[in-house]
Write a protein that holds these residues in place. Structure first.
Motif, short mmCIF file in Angstrom:
data_model
loop_
_atom_site.label_atom_id
_atom_site.label_comp_id
_atom_site.label_asym_id
_atom_site.label_seq_id
_atom_site.Cartn_x
_atom_site.Cartn_y
_atom_site.Cartn_z
N ARG A 79 -17.08 -0.93 -2.00
CA ARG A 79 -16.06 0.12 -1.83
C ARG A 79 -16.48 1.17 -0.80
O ARG A 79 -16.28 2.36 -0.99
CB ARG A 79 -15.74 0.79 -3.17
N THR A 135 0.83 -1.21 0.00
CA THR A 135 0.00 0.00 0.00
C THR A 135 0.86 1.26 0.00
O THR A 135 0.43 2.30 -0.51
CB THR A 135 -0.93 0.01 1.23
N LEU A 167 -7.38 8.28 -7.72
CA LEU A 167 -7.73 7.11 -6.92
C LEU A 167 -8.87 6.31 -7.54
O LEU A 167 -8.90 5.08 -7.42
CB LEU A 167 -8.10 7.54 -5.50
N ASP A 206 -3.42 11.30 0.18
CA ASP A 206 -3.88 11.28 -1.21
C ASP A 206 -3.05 12.19 -2.10
O ASP A 206 -3.20 12.17 -3.32
CB ASP A 206 -5.37 11.61 -1.31
N ILE A 223 -7.62 3.11 1.73
CA ILE A 223 -7.08 1.98 0.98
C ILE A 223 -7.20 0.70 1.80
O ILE A 223 -7.00 0.71 3.01
CB ILE A 223 -5.59 2.22 0.64
N VAL A 227 -9.96 0.99 -3.35
CA VAL A 227 -10.13 2.33 -2.78
C VAL A 227 -11.53 2.42 -2.18
O VAL A 227 -12.52 2.14 -2.87
CB VAL A 227 -9.93 3.42 -3.83
N ASP A 231 -8.64 2.40 -8.53
CA ASP A 231 -9.61 1.38 -8.12
C ASP A 231 -10.14 0.62 -9.33
O ASP A 231 -10.31 -0.61 -9.28
CB ASP A 231 -10.76 2.02 -7.36
N GLY A 249 -11.09 9.31 0.63
CA GLY A 249 -10.64 7.97 0.30
C GLY A 249 -9.84 7.28 1.39
O GLY A 249 -9.33 7.90 2.32
#
Length: 576
Positions: free
Chosen positions: A511, A272, A291, A555, A389, A378, A295, A387
């Motif tokens: 998600r 990550t 992002l 981010d 992860i 994401v 994803d 967001g």
């Protein structure tokens, strides 16, 4: 443009005198006018007694020098900061930007026509690529390479996925103190970086997929003669780059190559941390990592590499299965093989030269992947407005859709004090929440997101729980862990509103990461006096103060605002 010793003359008000003085002092090294007339290839020296991963750097420098001289150039090694993951307090991430600044300014300050960047341990290669992008001198990356595996009772062991797995067994009372000490001597048996698909291996492979290294440079073991031959070849190629003036990092780090890096990250079952670092590298050239696009790639790109922590093998097995060039063949159609590379050719040339190893099972075909989807997903939701992860390839399938009661820790220190308290009110179905562990709150966004299983649950055999935080975790770690929540709690993020007993819902297929508390109650909590007592005190001097007032959120790569085109200190860490 000036070249060689004429490049970047020190200012004395007389250029002729500046060159005269420079040559006078460098001749104290015994160099001739012939040597000083050659293209200069600089070599970063990241050796340190504190950095076992880089213990082969002196040998690599000598091999690069040999290659430079064989090609008619003048090699010049220079030292930079060296960061080792487990020897940097409070966390290596706090120092990544400092190393990037150091490397960039030394590239700018000293005469060089090209530079070979020797790095390895997790934050060193990202720092070097950030520096190279900003300085924009022709640059070629040479990773130190992964270490070889260790052995214990007939089992292959590797730092540091097996470090974590076996430490968990020790915490649970299933391994004795004597045996864990014995294992400790076997987990990192040679020089080089972690031999699993941790951050160091991930970043090296991503860089190779961007055309920033020579073919297979990411996977050759640190101890092998091939690593030295790759160093020699890197020196030769750097001379060619010095003579031609390119390609420069700005020509290689592009939207196309960044997308390649993200495809590689998903296919590797990678760290990550790779996402944060590549975002920082992109930001140096005014480029952004989307992002949502990342994803989408995770839905289309399967995990094809059978390495821990997402699989079963180690980097030396990946290398002998064909390494990155062989993986590129399997990714053809998903990855751009026509991007330019430091060699002057394209990535397609790397793939065409891949070794085909009959019967190998480490690099899978797309018809038989390790995981049908990519390494990471994401997440969005009221807990992560910008967001978060999750490394789904290393998570427990049974926990990918889960609702549990929050057990909140205010800081890393609070976690350390209470996680093993027998009186801690916690069950295996709960959600462990760590806050104030982000870039500002910790400070430095440590790898504390791998919250340990509470001892009393570990002793019951519990090996995974849903854990969420604004921290990072090591690429060697595994579990159902939500990371990089943005904004962090210390910057006013909603993670700071969570209370013990609140319901939190994780739904990876959808998600989503949601705090199941109604909006009116959340507004009431926002209006209360700040309760985030776990955030670190604001430093008032030195690099720590610079970091606190300038670091961006996850981010945006956790770079400094003043190093990113279009950013300013007034907007650092704030929501857009």
């Amino acid at each position: 443009m000036a070249h060689g010793m004429n490049r970047g003359l020190t200012s004395y008000g007389d250029a002729g005198f500046s060159l005269f003085l420079r040559k006078a002092f460098i001749k104290a090294m015994g160099l001739s006018d012939d040597a000083l007339s050659r293209p200069i290839v600089a070599i970063t020296n990241t050796f340190s007694d504190y950095n076992a991963c880089h213990s082969n750097v002196p040998q690599l420098i000598e091999a690069v020098k040999r290659g430079v001289m064989l090609a008619g150039g003048l090699p010049m090694a220079f030292p930079t900061i060296s960061i080792h993951e487990s020897f940097a307090h409070p966390t290596s991430m706090l120092l990544r930007n400092l190393m990037a600044m150091d490397t960039e300014e030394m590239i700018r300050a000293q005469p060089m026509d090209a530079v070979v960047l020797i790095g390895g341990c997790d934050k060193t290669i990202p720092a070097q690529l950030m520096a190279a992008a900003s300085a924009d001198v022709p640059a070629l990356l040479l990773p130190v390479g992964p270490m070889l595996v260790g052995h214990h009772k007939g089992e292959e062991l590797g730092a540091c996925t097996d470090c974590r797995r076996l430490w968990g067994e020790f915490r649970g009372g299933r391994i004795s103190e004597q045996e864990i000490e014995f294992i400790n001597e076997r987990l990192a048996p040679t020089s080089g970086t972690c031999m699993v698909m941790g951050t160091a291996s991930t970043i090296s492979c991503m860089a190779e997929a961007m055309g920033l290294t020579l073919p297979r440079a990411a996977s050759i073991p640190a101890t092998h003669a091939d690593r030295l031959r790759a160093a020699e070849a890197s020196g030769k190629q750097a001379v060619a780059m010095a003579a031609s003036g390119g390609p420069k990092p700005s020509a290689l780090i592009t939207e196309r190559s960044l997308r390649n890096a993200l495809v590689m990250l998903q296919a590797l079952g990678g760290s990550t941390n790779g996402l944060i670092h590549i975002t920082a590298v992109a930001g140096r050239l005014g480029l952004k990592v989307d992002l949502d696009e990342f994803d989408r790639l995770g839905r289309d790109v399967p995990v094809l590499v059978d390495l821990k922590p997402s699989g079963a093998h180690y980097m030396e097995h990946f290398h002998w299965a064909g390494g990155v060039p062989r993986l590129l063949q399997e990714l053809d159609g998903l990855i751009d093989l026509d991007i330019p590379c430091v060699t002057g050719g394209t990535l397609r040339d790397y793939a065409a030269a891949a070794e085909i190893v009959p019967g190998q099972q480490v690099i899978r075909s797309r018809a038989a992947p390790i995981k049908a989807v990519g390494s990471m997903a994401v997440l969005q939701g009221n807990l992560a407005p910008r967001g978060a992860i999750i490394k789904q390839s290393a998570a427990s399938p049974a926990l990918m859709q889960h609702t549990g009661r929050a057990v909140v820790f205010e800081s890393v220190e609070d976690l350390t004090r209470r996680i093993d308290d027998p009186a801690l009110d916690v069950t295996a179905d709960d959600v462990l929440v760590l806050r104030n562990a982000g870039p500002v709150g910790a400070p430095g966004m440590p790898e504390a997101g791998y919250l340990p299983i509470p001892r009393k649950l570990a002793q019951q055999g519990v090996k995974d729980m849903v854990r969420i935080s604004d921290a990072r975790m090591s690429g060697t770690a595994f579990g159902t862990i939500v990371l990089h929540i943005v904004p962090e709690a210390a910057r006013g993020g909603p993670l700071g509103l969570v209370r013990d007993g609140d319901a939190i819902q994780l739904d990876v297929p959808a998600r989503r990461i949601e705090l199941l508390v109604d909006d009116d109650e959340l507004q009431r909590r926002r209006a209360e006096p700040r309760r985030n007592t776990g955030a670190a005190a604001v430093p008032d001097r030195g690099y720590a103060a610079l970091f606190h007032r300038s670091v961006l959120q996850a981010d945006e790569g956790c770079d400094f605002d003043f190093l990113v085109p279009g950013r300013s200190s007034a907007t650092a860490g704030q929501e857009p």
